[in-house]
Scaffold this motif. Structure first.
Motif, PDB file in Angstrom:
ATOM      1  N   CYS A 132      39.523  10.861  31.485  1.00  0.00           N
ATOM      2  CA  CYS A 132      40.318  11.662  30.562  1.00  0.00           C
ATOM      3  C   CYS A 132      41.511  12.260  31.306  1.00  0.00           C
ATOM      4  CB  CYS A 132      39.465  12.766  29.952  1.00  0.00           C
ATOM      5  SG  CYS A 132      38.886  14.025  31.113  1.00  0.00           S
ATOM      6  N   GLY A 133      42.439  12.792  30.572  1.00  0.00           N
ATOM      7  CA  GLY A 133      43.643  13.380  31.154  1.00  0.00           C
ATOM      8  C   GLY A 133      44.870  12.852  30.458  1.00  0.00           C
ATOM      9  N   ILE A 134      46.024  13.284  30.900  1.00  0.00           N
ATOM     10  CA  ILE A 134      47.281  12.871  30.276  1.00  0.00           C
ATOM     11  C   ILE A 134      47.475  11.353  30.362  1.00  0.00           C
ATOM     12  CG2 ILE A 134      48.809  13.200  32.270  1.00  0.00           C
ATOM     13  CD1 ILE A 134      49.661  14.279  28.720  1.00  0.00           C
ATOM     14  N   GLY A 135      46.958  10.738  31.405  1.00  0.00           N
ATOM     15  CA  GLY A 135      47.049   9.282  31.535  1.00  0.00           C
ATOM     16  C   GLY A 135      46.296   8.562  30.430  1.00  0.00           C
ATOM     17  N   SER A 136      45.174   9.127  29.979  1.00  0.00           N
ATOM     18  CA  SER A 136      44.411   8.502  28.895  1.00  0.00           C
ATOM     19  C   SER A 136      45.148   8.590  27.568  1.00  0.00           C
ATOM     20  CB  SER A 136      43.024   9.138  28.769  1.00  0.00           C
ATOM     21  OG  SER A 136      43.110  10.447  28.242  1.00  0.00           O
ATOM     22  N   ILE A 137      46.025   9.564  27.430  1.00  0.00           N
ATOM     23  CA  ILE A 137      46.816   9.706  26.207  1.00  0.00           C
ATOM     24  C   ILE A 137      48.034   8.784  26.261  1.00  0.00           C
ATOM     25  CG2 ILE A 137      48.226  11.308  24.848  1.00  0.00           C
ATOM     26  CD1 ILE A 137      46.211  13.512  25.774  1.00  0.00           C
TER      27      ILE A 137
ATOM     28  N   THR B 285      32.332   5.221  30.845  1.00  0.00           N
ATOM     29  CA  THR B 285      33.656   5.426  30.274  1.00  0.00           C
ATOM     30  C   THR B 285      33.746   4.853  28.874  1.00  0.00           C
ATOM     31  OG1 THR B 285      34.508   3.454  31.360  1.00  0.00           O
ATOM     32  CG2 THR B 285      34.865   5.547  32.476  1.00  0.00           C
ATOM     33  N   PHE B 286      33.034   3.747  28.579  1.00  0.00           N
ATOM     34  CA  PHE B 286      33.050   3.219  27.221  1.00  0.00           C
ATOM     35  C   PHE B 286      32.432   4.232  26.279  1.00  0.00           C
ATOM     36  CE2 PHE B 286      33.349   0.138  24.001  1.00  0.00           C
ATOM     37  CZ  PHE B 286      32.204   0.251  23.237  1.00  0.00           C
ATOM     38  N   ALA B 287      31.330   4.847  26.697  1.00  0.00           N
ATOM     39  CA  ALA B 287      30.684   5.845  25.860  1.00  0.00           C
ATOM     40  C   ALA B 287      31.553   7.074  25.678  1.00  0.00           C
ATOM     41  CB  ALA B 287      29.339   6.243  26.471  1.00  0.00           C
ATOM     42  N   ALA B 288      32.375   7.391  26.669  1.00  0.00           N
ATOM     43  CA  ALA B 288      33.190   8.589  26.585  1.00  0.00           C
ATOM     44  C   ALA B 288      34.424   8.392  25.723  1.00  0.00           C
ATOM     45  CB  ALA B 288      33.614   9.020  27.989  1.00  0.00           C
ATOM     46  N   GLY B 289      34.833   7.179  25.439  1.00  0.00           N
ATOM     47  CA  GLY B 289      35.963   6.934  24.571  1.00  0.00           C
ATOM     48  C   GLY B 289      37.296   6.816  25.272  1.00  0.00           C
ATOM     49  N   TYR B 290      37.307   6.686  26.591  1.00  0.00           N
ATOM     50  CA  TYR B 290      38.553   6.447  27.319  1.00  0.00           C
ATOM     51  C   TYR B 290      38.267   5.427  28.400  1.00  0.00           C
ATOM     52  CZ  TYR B 290      36.246  10.236  29.848  1.00  0.00           C
ATOM     53  OH  TYR B 290      35.325  11.031  30.453  1.00  0.00           O
ATOM     54  N   GLY B 291      39.322   4.956  29.033  1.00  0.00           N
ATOM     55  CA  GLY B 291      39.182   3.886  30.017  1.00  0.00           C
ATOM     56  C   GLY B 291      38.665   4.354  31.360  1.00  0.00           C
ATOM     57  N   ALA B 292      38.706   3.456  32.306  1.00  0.00           N
ATOM     58  CA  ALA B 292      38.173   3.707  33.645  1.00  0.00           C
ATOM     59  C   ALA B 292      38.898   4.817  34.379  1.00  0.00           C
ATOM     60  CB  ALA B 292      38.237   2.418  34.472  1.00  0.00           C
ATOM     61  N   ALA B 293      40.133   5.120  33.983  1.00  0.00           N
ATOM     62  CA  ALA B 293      40.898   6.188  34.643  1.00  0.00           C
ATOM     63  C   ALA B 293      40.382   7.569  34.275  1.00  0.00           C
ATOM     64  CB  ALA B 293      42.380   6.081  34.275  1.00  0.00           C
TER      65      ALA B 293
ATOM     66  N   ASN C 141      43.735  -1.223  28.398  1.00  0.00           N
ATOM     67  CA  ASN C 141      42.552  -1.308  29.246  1.00  0.00           C
ATOM     68  C   ASN C 141      42.630  -2.365  30.343  1.00  0.00           C
ATOM     69  OD1 ASN C 141      40.999   0.809  28.061  1.00  0.00           O
ATOM     70  ND2 ASN C 141      40.741  -0.505  26.280  1.00  0.00           N
ATOM     71  N   GLN C 142      43.803  -2.931  30.570  1.00  0.00           N
ATOM     72  CA  GLN C 142      43.960  -3.856  31.683  1.00  0.00           C
ATOM     73  C   GLN C 142      43.869  -3.051  32.985  1.00  0.00           C
ATOM     74  OE1 GLN C 142      44.200  -7.192  31.452  1.00  0.00           O
ATOM     75  NE2 GLN C 142      43.947  -6.987  29.249  1.00  0.00           N
ATOM     76  N   TRP C 143      43.496  -3.700  34.051  1.00  0.00           N
ATOM     77  CA  TRP C 143      43.288  -2.996  35.320  1.00  0.00           C
ATOM     78  C   TRP C 143      44.553  -2.273  35.768  1.00  0.00           C
ATOM     79  CZ3 TRP C 143      46.217  -4.138  39.549  1.00  0.00           C
ATOM     80  CH2 TRP C 143      46.909  -5.345  39.537  1.00  0.00           C
ATOM     81  N   PHE C 144      45.719  -2.895  35.620  1.00  0.00           N
ATOM     82  CA  PHE C 144      46.950  -2.258  36.090  1.00  0.00           C
ATOM     83  C   PHE C 144      47.339  -1.085  35.186  1.00  0.00           C
ATOM     84  CE2 PHE C 144      48.138  -5.822  33.416  1.00  0.00           C
ATOM     85  CZ  PHE C 144      49.093  -5.299  32.558  1.00  0.00           C
ATOM     86  N   GLU C 145      47.028  -1.173  33.892  1.00  0.00           N
ATOM     87  CA  GLU C 145      47.314  -0.065  32.978  1.00  0.00           C
ATOM     88  C   GLU C 145      46.411   1.127  33.282  1.00  0.00           C
ATOM     89  OE1 GLU C 145      48.680  -2.721  29.149  1.00  0.00           O
ATOM     90  OE2 GLU C 145      46.543  -2.486  29.581  1.00  0.00           O
ATOM     91  N   GLN C 146      45.149   0.843  33.557  1.00  0.00           N
ATOM     92  CA  GLN C 146      44.231   1.922  33.931  1.00  0.00           C
ATOM     93  C   GLN C 146      44.614   2.504  35.292  1.00  0.00           C
ATOM     94  OE1 GLN C 146      41.523   3.511  32.196  1.00  0.00           O
ATOM     95  NE2 GLN C 146      42.878   2.616  30.662  1.00  0.00           N
ATOM     96  N   GLY C 147      45.155   1.675  36.169  1.00  0.00           N
ATOM     97  CA  GLY C 147      45.665   2.166  37.458  1.00  0.00           C
ATOM     98  C   GLY C 147      46.829   3.124  37.264  1.00  0.00           C
TER      99      GLY C 147
END
Length: 158
Positions: free
Chosen positions: A27-32, A17-25, A38-44
């Motif tokens: 890609c998708g509308i959530g990444s925007i 995910t670091f290489a892809a440029g978005y967080g653990a969640a 990048n906190q765990w609850f934000e990625q949740g």
């Protein structure tokens, strides 16, 4: 044993995910919506948003919603990591218009010719590296501006 397997999976997904440029969640509308969070609850919350709107498949299919791996922004993120680790060599080799780090940057930006990329960066050196104290982020922004105004890598920048 389960802990080792879980840590291995987390490490693999973290690198991916670091290489892809978005967080653990992913890609998708959530990444925007949760960009830069990048906190765990934000990625949740980003993952929950993606799941609620079923949008990752759409994004992957049509190359939108941060799912386009060829966008300049993602290439810039990779360039930032590379330049941060090799800043002195990059600055010196950009001035010379040749070298291993310049070739790697040409590859990161997916330019067809490393030689043409090197020549472009050398001829625009004062625009790309206006000062040795310039931040990595600013060097990458300047490189992006030069590449966008050039026809050389235009088709590759997405």
């Amino acid at each position: 044993m389960k802990i080792i397997a879980a840590l291995t999976l987390m490490l693999c997904f973290g690198i991916k995910t670091f290489a892809a440029g978005y967080g653990a969640a992913g890609c998708g509308i959530g990444s925007i919506i949760f960009e830069g969070k990048n906190q765990w609850f934000e990625q949740g919350m980003a993952a929950t948003t993606n799941a609620l709107f079923f949008n990752q498949t759409f994004g992957i299919t049509f190359g939108s919603l941060n799912c386009d791996a060829n966008k300049l922004a993602l290439k810039s993120d990779r360039a930032k990591v590379f330049i941060a680790a090799n800043k002195n060599a990059v600055v010196n080799e950009l001035a010379l218009g040749q070298g291993e780090t310049v070739s790697v940057l040409a590859h990161i930006y997916n330019c067809k010719s490393a030689t043409e990329f090197a020549d472009l960066m050398k001829s625009n050196y004062s625009n790309v590296v206006s000062s040795r104290e310039l931040s990595t982020e600013q060097i990458v922004k300047n490189m992006d501006a030069v590449l966008q105004s050039s026809k050389m890598c235009q088709a590759d920048l997405g």
